[in-house]
Design a protein around this motif. Sequence first.
Motif, PDB file in Angstrom:
ATOM      1  N   ALA A  43     -29.884  79.086 -66.731  1.00 19.11           N
ATOM      2  CA  ALA A  43     -31.221  78.558 -66.443  1.00 19.11           C
ATOM      3  C   ALA A  43     -31.194  77.044 -66.341  1.00 19.11           C
ATOM      4  N   GLU A  44     -30.432  76.416 -67.230  1.00 17.55           N
ATOM      5  CA  GLU A  44     -30.298  74.963 -67.165  1.00 17.55           C
ATOM      6  C   GLU A  44     -29.633  74.537 -65.869  1.00 17.55           C
ATOM      7  N   ALA A  45     -28.597  75.276 -65.455  1.00 23.63           N
ATOM      8  CA  ALA A  45     -27.904  74.944 -64.213  1.00 23.63           C
ATOM      9  C   ALA A  45     -28.835  75.081 -63.025  1.00 23.63           C
ATOM     10  N   GLU A  46     -29.661  76.144 -63.007  1.00 24.17           N
ATOM     11  CA  GLU A  46     -30.617  76.305 -61.923  1.00 24.17           C
ATOM     12  C   GLU A  46     -31.635  75.182 -61.951  1.00 24.17           C
ATOM     13  N   GLY A  47     -32.078  74.809 -63.141  1.00 24.74           N
ATOM     14  CA  GLY A  47     -33.026  73.698 -63.273  1.00 24.74           C
ATOM     15  C   GLY A  47     -32.418  72.390 -62.793  1.00 24.74           C
ATOM     16  N   ASN A  48     -31.159  72.170 -63.177  1.00 25.81           N
ATOM     17  CA  ASN A  48     -30.470  70.958 -62.740  1.00 25.81           C
ATOM     18  C   ASN A  48     -30.272  70.954 -61.233  1.00 25.81           C
ATOM     19  N   ALA A  49     -29.952  72.110 -60.664  1.00 21.41           N
ATOM     20  CA  ALA A  49     -29.778  72.201 -59.215  1.00 21.41           C
ATOM     21  C   ALA A  49     -31.098  71.929 -58.521  1.00 21.41           C
ATOM     22  N   ALA A  50     -32.183  72.489 -59.061  1.00 19.84           N
ATOM     23  CA  ALA A  50     -33.497  72.249 -58.468  1.00 19.84           C
ATOM     24  C   ALA A  50     -33.858  70.776 -58.591  1.00 19.84           C
ATOM     25  N   ASP A  51     -33.572  70.193 -59.761  1.00 22.06           N
ATOM     26  CA  ASP A  51     -33.832  68.767 -59.942  1.00 22.06           C
ATOM     27  C   ASP A  51     -32.987  67.943 -58.988  1.00 22.06           C
ATOM     28  N   GLU A  55     -34.435  65.625 -56.100  1.00 19.61           N
ATOM     29  CA  GLU A  55     -34.063  64.211 -56.105  1.00 19.61           C
ATOM     30  C   GLU A  55     -33.425  63.830 -54.781  1.00 19.61           C
ATOM     31  N   ALA A  56     -32.570  64.689 -54.249  1.00 18.16           N
ATOM     32  CA  ALA A  56     -31.951  64.426 -52.943  1.00 18.16           C
ATOM     33  C   ALA A  56     -33.017  64.377 -51.856  1.00 18.16           C
ATOM     34  N   ALA A  57     -34.004  65.258 -51.933  1.00 18.35           N
ATOM     35  CA  ALA A  57     -35.091  65.253 -50.952  1.00 18.35           C
ATOM     36  C   ALA A  57     -35.887  63.962 -51.047  1.00 18.35           C
ATOM     37  N   LYS A  58     -36.092  63.498 -52.278  1.00 23.51           N
ATOM     38  CA  LYS A  58     -36.810  62.235 -52.474  1.00 23.51           C
ATOM     39  C   LYS A  58     -36.047  61.089 -51.824  1.00 23.51           C
ATOM     40  N   GLN A  62     -37.152  58.670 -48.680  1.00 24.91           N
ATOM     41  CA  GLN A  62     -37.142  57.210 -48.779  1.00 24.91           C
ATOM     42  C   GLN A  62     -36.271  56.604 -47.681  1.00 24.91           C
ATOM     43  N   LEU A  63     -35.154  57.254 -47.375  1.00 19.91           N
ATOM     44  CA  LEU A  63     -34.283  56.767 -46.309  1.00 19.91           C
ATOM     45  C   LEU A  63     -35.010  56.819 -44.973  1.00 19.91           C
ATOM     46  N   ARG A  64     -35.674  57.934 -44.682  1.00 20.26           N
ATOM     47  CA  ARG A  64     -36.420  58.054 -43.411  1.00 20.26           C
ATOM     48  C   ARG A  64     -37.531  57.010 -43.338  1.00 20.26           C
ATOM     49  N   ASP A  65     -38.227  56.795 -44.430  1.00 21.06           N
ATOM     50  CA  ASP A  65     -39.286  55.787 -44.458  1.00 21.06           C
ATOM     51  C   ASP A  65     -38.719  54.395 -44.202  1.00 21.06           C
ATOM     52  N   ALA A  66     -37.594  54.098 -44.845  1.00 18.87           N
ATOM     53  CA  ALA A  66     -36.954  52.789 -44.653  1.00 18.87           C
ATOM     54  C   ALA A  66     -36.468  52.621 -43.217  1.00 18.87           C
ATOM     55  N   GLN A  67     -35.915  53.678 -42.630  1.00 13.31           N
ATOM     56  CA  GLN A  67     -35.454  53.600 -41.240  1.00 13.31           C
ATOM     57  C   GLN A  67     -36.622  53.383 -40.295  1.00 13.31           C
ATOM     58  N   THR A  68     -37.735  54.052 -40.541  1.00 10.55           N
ATOM     59  CA  THR A  68     -38.923  53.882 -39.703  1.00 10.55           C
ATOM     60  C   THR A  68     -39.456  52.458 -39.816  1.00 10.55           C
ATOM     61  N   GLU A  69     -39.518  51.953 -41.035  1.00 15.08           N
ATOM     62  CA  GLU A  69     -39.993  50.590 -41.247  1.00 15.08           C
ATOM     63  C   GLU A  69     -39.052  49.591 -40.593  1.00 15.08           C
ATOM     64  N   ASN A  70     -37.749  49.827 -40.706  1.00 15.66           N
ATOM     65  CA  ASN A  70     -36.759  48.948 -40.086  1.00 15.66           C
ATOM     66  C   ASN A  70     -36.939  48.917 -38.572  1.00 15.66           C
ATOM     67  N   LYS A  71     -37.142  50.082 -37.974  1.00 16.69           N
ATOM     68  CA  LYS A  71     -37.335  50.169 -36.525  1.00 16.69           C
ATOM     69  C   LYS A  71     -38.598  49.422 -36.110  1.00 16.69           C
TER      70      LYS A  71
END
Length: 178
Positions: A43-51, A55-58, A62-71
């Motif tokens: 359960a902890e591993a699944e929670g960590n994977a979900a986290d 986090e990767a999605a976040k 942020q990367l897409r937002d920064a790229q859009t702002e840069n453009k």
Amino acid sequence: MTRQQETTTEPGTEGNAAAASLPAADVDPGDPGQPEQQGATAAEAEGNAADGNSEAAKWRRQLRDAQTENKTLTGRVDGLLRREVERLAAQQLADPTDVWRDDVDLAGLLGEDGLPDPQKVDELIEAIIGRHPHWRRGNPAAPASTVSGDGNALRPPPGRAGPPSWQEVFKGQAADAD
């Protein structure tokens, strides 16, 4: 029962005598011989994977937002640099946007500091005026008589002080006066 098995009376540790004899702090949470711990670890591993996924999605967001702002900001800066080149060109060209008509690269007009280099812009304008002298600022427009026709259309006939009036032209009197 043997002496070692007699000491393992805690529920859930019957099959693992070594784990039962250790204090709770020394029990390896990754040991597959401990069923209650194994479920918690999964359960902890699944929670960590979900986290980790969230986090990767976040970070991707942020990367897409920064790229859009840069453009967006790059487009604004390029626009400002182009207007500065046009401002410099307006001193010599009737229409400063003519600078871009011959597929001129903005980067070729920038100095080491990243700003438009007035000397490079002047050289470009001299080349443009060499190819298109009629684009020069202050170049008077050619008279309509030299542009439309043989140039004699508006000259007064011999013996007349001025060009024929419109009435004379429509009545054909101007042609008769010749």
